[in-house]
Motif scaffolding. Structure first.
Motif, mmCIF file in Angstrom:
data_model
loop_
_atom_site.group_PDB
_atom_site.id
_atom_site.type_symbol
_atom_site.label_atom_id
_atom_site.label_comp_id
_atom_site.label_asym_id
_atom_site.label_seq_id
_atom_site.Cartn_x
_atom_site.Cartn_y
_atom_site.Cartn_z
ATOM 1 N N UNK A 162 0.950 -1.056 0.043
ATOM 2 C CA UNK A 162 -0.139 0.084 -0.144
ATOM 3 C C UNK A 162 0.971 1.282 0.046
ATOM 4 N N UNK A 163 1.112 1.527 -1.308
ATOM 5 C CA UNK A 163 2.163 2.923 -1.209
ATOM 6 C C UNK A 163 1.545 4.052 -2.074
ATOM 7 N N UNK A 164 0.099 4.042 -2.078
ATOM 8 C CA UNK A 164 -0.563 5.131 -2.748
ATOM 9 C C UNK A 164 -2.151 4.885 -2.511
ATOM 10 N N UNK A 165 -2.928 5.897 -2.974
ATOM 11 C CA UNK A 165 -4.404 5.427 -2.580
ATOM 12 C C UNK A 165 -4.884 4.580 -3.342
ATOM 13 N N UNK A 166 -4.650 4.016 -4.527
ATOM 14 C CA UNK A 166 -5.380 2.750 -5.200
ATOM 15 C C UNK A 166 -4.629 1.502 -4.705
ATOM 16 N N UNK A 167 -3.324 1.448 -4.523
ATOM 17 C CA UNK A 167 -2.683 0.285 -3.970
ATOM 18 C C UNK A 167 -3.250 -0.024 -2.645
ATOM 19 N N UNK A 236 -13.746 -11.670 -6.734
ATOM 20 C CA UNK A 236 -13.982 -10.049 -6.236
ATOM 21 C C UNK A 236 -15.461 -9.906 -6.796
ATOM 22 N N UNK A 237 -15.665 -10.005 -7.704
ATOM 23 C CA UNK A 237 -16.953 -9.504 -8.168
ATOM 24 C C UNK A 237 -18.175 -10.408 -7.834
ATOM 25 N N UNK A 238 -17.775 -11.739 -7.725
ATOM 26 C CA UNK A 238 -18.804 -12.782 -7.023
ATOM 27 C C UNK A 238 -19.148 -12.207 -5.620
ATOM 28 N N UNK A 239 -18.080 -11.677 -4.929
ATOM 29 C CA UNK A 239 -18.163 -10.942 -3.620
ATOM 30 C C UNK A 239 -18.779 -9.712 -3.423
ATOM 31 N N UNK A 240 -19.187 -9.136 -4.486
ATOM 32 C CA UNK A 240 -19.861 -7.983 -4.476
ATOM 33 C C UNK A 240 -18.885 -6.796 -4.218
ATOM 34 N N UNK A 241 -17.405 -7.051 -4.643
ATOM 35 C CA UNK A 241 -16.555 -5.992 -4.275
ATOM 36 C C UNK A 241 -16.224 -5.743 -2.782
ATOM 37 N N UNK A 242 -16.879 -6.601 -2.079
ATOM 38 C CA UNK A 242 -16.630 -6.772 -0.464
ATOM 39 C C UNK A 242 -16.675 -5.174 -0.019
ATOM 40 N N UNK A 243 -17.566 -4.589 -0.494
ATOM 41 C CA UNK A 243 -17.749 -2.994 -0.009
ATOM 42 C C UNK A 243 -16.629 -2.153 -0.347
ATOM 43 N N UNK A 244 -15.731 -2.668 -1.198
ATOM 44 C CA UNK A 244 -14.757 -1.634 -1.468
ATOM 45 C C UNK A 244 -14.977 -1.077 -2.769
ATOM 46 N N UNK A 245 -15.244 -1.972 -3.821
ATOM 47 C CA UNK A 245 -15.289 -1.541 -5.124
ATOM 48 C C UNK A 245 -16.734 -1.868 -5.719
ATOM 49 N N UNK A 252 -10.371 -2.866 -12.422
ATOM 50 C CA UNK A 252 -9.564 -2.796 -13.436
ATOM 51 C C UNK A 252 -8.678 -1.668 -13.324
ATOM 52 N N UNK A 253 -9.429 -0.514 -13.096
ATOM 53 C CA UNK A 253 -8.869 1.003 -12.793
ATOM 54 C C UNK A 253 -8.055 0.952 -11.702
ATOM 55 N N UNK A 254 -8.217 0.237 -10.546
ATOM 56 C CA UNK A 254 -7.522 0.197 -9.160
ATOM 57 C C UNK A 254 -6.211 -0.493 -9.704
ATOM 58 N N UNK A 255 -6.325 -1.756 -10.332
ATOM 59 C CA UNK A 255 -5.324 -2.477 -10.590
ATOM 60 C C UNK A 255 -4.214 -1.904 -11.725
ATOM 61 N N UNK A 256 -4.558 -0.849 -12.395
ATOM 62 C CA UNK A 256 -3.785 -0.032 -13.033
ATOM 63 C C UNK A 256 -3.166 0.798 -12.428
ATOM 64 N N UNK A 257 -3.843 1.689 -11.618
ATOM 65 C CA UNK A 257 -3.283 2.665 -10.671
ATOM 66 C C UNK A 257 -2.310 2.304 -9.938
ATOM 67 N N UNK A 258 -2.780 0.985 -9.197
ATOM 68 C CA UNK A 258 -1.586 0.457 -8.314
ATOM 69 C C UNK A 258 -0.437 0.190 -8.865
ATOM 70 N N UNK A 259 -0.432 -0.297 -10.144
ATOM 71 C CA UNK A 259 0.744 -0.690 -10.787
ATOM 72 C C UNK A 259 1.606 0.697 -11.182
ATOM 73 N N UNK A 260 1.100 1.589 -11.501
ATOM 74 C CA UNK A 260 1.728 2.777 -11.721
ATOM 75 C C UNK A 260 2.477 3.520 -10.096
ATOM 76 N N UNK A 261 1.584 3.049 -9.138
ATOM 77 C CA UNK A 261 2.356 3.501 -7.635
ATOM 78 C C UNK A 261 3.361 2.564 -7.440
ATOM 79 N N UNK A 262 3.228 1.285 -7.775
ATOM 80 C CA UNK A 262 4.563 0.359 -7.581
ATOM 81 C C UNK A 262 5.696 0.793 -8.410
ATOM 82 N N UNK A 263 5.419 1.449 -9.560
ATOM 83 C CA UNK A 263 6.420 1.639 -10.529
ATOM 84 C C UNK A 263 7.209 2.696 -9.929
#
Length: 280
Positions: A162-167, A236-245, A252-263
């Motif tokens: 967790x190094x930024x908002x998306x991750x 994740x989708x079967x779980x209704x996003x667990x109240x997070x998404x 998909x957007x969170x995954x891409x933004x997380x990758x940029x944060x890790x980079x």
């Protein structure tokens, strides 16, 4: 909607298809490098003809390399590789390396005391407390006296990506999903006493922390680490996003933004454990 993935089990969160096979083979290199370029940390004294079991074999990359490594030292092992799906098995393994569809929760009755060594890697997302008890008991049963079990797992509770908002959002989602599904995250603390309870001796645990970033040096490239969580999208989708998404697009957007944060960070990491035990 993205292309359909193949899942072998409702219990196991990750897919079992060719895309996942590619990811697993890359991850194999990350883990081996983390543990000093060693395929095994167990103090083994194997001889030709000894039987080895790899549980949750996946593509079989570990078993094939372990077999070849021993063959190069003059030892020809009999290696049994099991998984709940044959989808990722290699097409033409050596004749001494056999692949079959079995679950570690219910190994064949005639395998009792058969193996000198049992190896299993990364079943964290398939297991809960009762399943771990069953699996460890089965591994103990099929080991010959003096044989070793080696479990390689990833830290799932004390996350460090967790190094930024998306991750941070992704990390919160993963922790919530694990909690709701009964997945045990702190396996470095959980598994050693369980092994001792089942009857293993000389139990030990070694930890290695690897980086997550652009270069992939000493760890995962950011896109490789992203692909772990991408494989869990269906659940994740079967779980209704667990109240997070709320939507697939948001995930998909969170995954891409997380990758940029890790980079763009040098702080993201994850920890692997190797847990060993000997059957007396």
């Amino acid at each position: 909607m993205s292309s359909q993935r193949y899942y072998a089990s409702e219990q196991y969160l990750l897919p079992a298809d060719m895309t996942e096979s590619t990811r697993l083979n890359l991850q194999h290199q990350v883990i081996v490098q983390a543990f000093d370029n060693r395929l095994s940390l167990a103090p083994l004294d194997l001889a030709s003809g000894n039987r080895v079991l790899e549980s949750a074999a996946g593509t079989g990359i570990w078993a094939l390399e372990f077999y070849e490594q021993n063959k190069n030292k003059g030892r020809t092992l009999q290696v049994e590789c099991i998984d709940i799906s044959e989808k990722q098995f290699p097409p033409e393994p050596p004749s001494d390396v056999h692949f079959s569809v079995h679950s570690v929760l219910d190994l064949p009755a005639n395998w009792s005391a058969r193996f000198a060594y049992v190896h299993q890697r990364l079943l964290i997302t398939a297991m809960n407390d009762s399943l771990w008890h069953k699996a460890i008991s089965e591994m103990f049963r099929v080991l010959a006296p003096g044989g070793w079990v080696e479990l390689v797992e990833i830290e799932g509770k004390d996350r460090r990506f967790n190094v930024g908002p998306s991750s941070s959002k992704l990390q919160a989602l993963v922790l919530k999903m694990y909690s709701e599904r009964g997945i045990i995250g702190d396996l470095g603390a959980y598994l050693p006493p369980l092994l001792e309870k089942i009857g293993f001796e000389d139990v030990r645990c070694e930890a290695r922390t690897v980086s997550v970033g652009r270069s992939g040096k000493n760890g995962y490239r950011s896109n490789e680490f992203r692909d772990i969580w991408k494989g869990m999208k269906l659940n994740v989708l079967k779980g209704g996003g667990y109240g997070i998404i709320e939507t697939e697009e948001e995930f998909e957007e969170i995954l891409q933004e997380s990758m940029f944060e890790w980079n763009n960070s040098n702080k993201a990491s994850c920890t692997f454990y190797t847990i060993l035990g000997r059957k007396g």
